[in-house]
Design a protein around this motif. Sequence first.
Motif, mmCIF file in Angstrom:
data_model
loop_
_atom_site.group_PDB
_atom_site.id
_atom_site.type_symbol
_atom_site.label_atom_id
_atom_site.label_comp_id
_atom_site.label_asym_id
_atom_site.label_seq_id
_atom_site.Cartn_x
_atom_site.Cartn_y
_atom_site.Cartn_z
ATOM 1 N N LEU A 50 -82.647 -40.195 -16.159
ATOM 2 C CA LEU A 50 -83.503 -40.559 -15.070
ATOM 3 C C LEU A 50 -84.928 -41.340 -15.803
ATOM 4 N N MET A 100 -85.484 -43.165 -8.307
ATOM 5 C CA MET A 100 -85.388 -41.666 -8.614
ATOM 6 C C MET A 100 -85.754 -40.426 -7.242
ATOM 7 N N LEU A 103 -81.406 -40.816 -4.882
ATOM 8 C CA LEU A 103 -80.337 -40.798 -5.873
ATOM 9 C C LEU A 103 -78.842 -40.534 -5.349
ATOM 10 N N GLN A 133 -83.262 -34.131 -5.344
ATOM 11 C CA GLN A 133 -82.554 -35.437 -5.446
ATOM 12 C C GLN A 133 -81.710 -34.534 -7.191
ATOM 13 N N ALA A 137 -77.367 -33.972 -7.671
ATOM 14 C CA ALA A 137 -77.330 -35.213 -8.810
ATOM 15 C C ALA A 137 -76.640 -33.802 -9.606
#
Length: 262
Positions: A50, A100, A103, A133, A137
């Motif tokens: 990321l 970010m 996401l 987030q 994920a």
Amino acid sequence: MSEADWWKTSFDQRYLDTYLHGFTPERTKQEVDYVVKTAQLKPDETILDLACGHGRHSIELAKRGFTHVIGLDYSETFVTKAKADALASNVAVRFIRGDMKELPFENEFDAVLLLFTAFGYFDDESNKRVLGQINKALRPSGRFFVDVVSGEAVIERFKREGVTDTKIGQPSIPRQVDMGGHMVNEVEWFDPDKQAIHTHREWQDGDDKKEYDYYLHVYTMPQFERMLTDAGFAITETWGDYDGNPHLSEGTFRTILLAKKV
Ligand SMILES: C[S@@+](CC[C@H](N)C(=O)[O-])C[C@H]1O[C@@H](n2cnc3c(N)ncnc32)[C@H](O)[C@@H]1O
């Protein structure tokens, strides 16, 4: 560009040119060695790099046989370079542009990496949102490896070196920095209430003058721990550098930590 949106424009070609000389292949390899070892990454796992920048960690992972790496970054300049570098290195990595804070992933990754001070760019609420987030994920028990500048080290540094800026009443550190062979005037201010550093840089290339602003919220380990817990993580291990020295031990300036989705 407002304080809230500085990150949309400040990571440009000039940023890349000035930082690139510091990102030696040896340094990237050492960081990847450390992440792979401590987070126990396996080549067939799905990994999200990321705020991957120009993809140096993703590409190094792919060179080591990791086949499911995705690099995500907001900067078009960086993502374009990442794709070109992967092609030149003959490895397959998927690089995508994204934010970010939003996401497009759910329950997809075995590990998320957030490396080299890519956390703390927004206000506290949005920074917490980023952790949420990342949690979303990840798959259950997924790992999150993050490396940022230590809040404790920043607070100490401004206490030690800061001179009070009488206009705004905040400690500041003015200096000339060598950015890849180019001397740049820089001032950093620290807002102790927000725990935020505002860095202002002035570039002069002949007649061409450009000004850059960067904002970074820093967190102490107890604050980090609280935010991570609220976002659904448990900290597994912490360090102060990539040599494995303990967090806050003499001569260390980073907060490097591994957490697990609970
Ligand atoms: C200090 S660089 C670190 C890059 C990379 N992790 C490395 O170690 O080389 C921070 C990166 O965060 C990216 N970034 C900033 N804001 C972002 C956002 N909202 N979403 C995704 N990436 C962002 C920048 O474009 C930049 O590439």
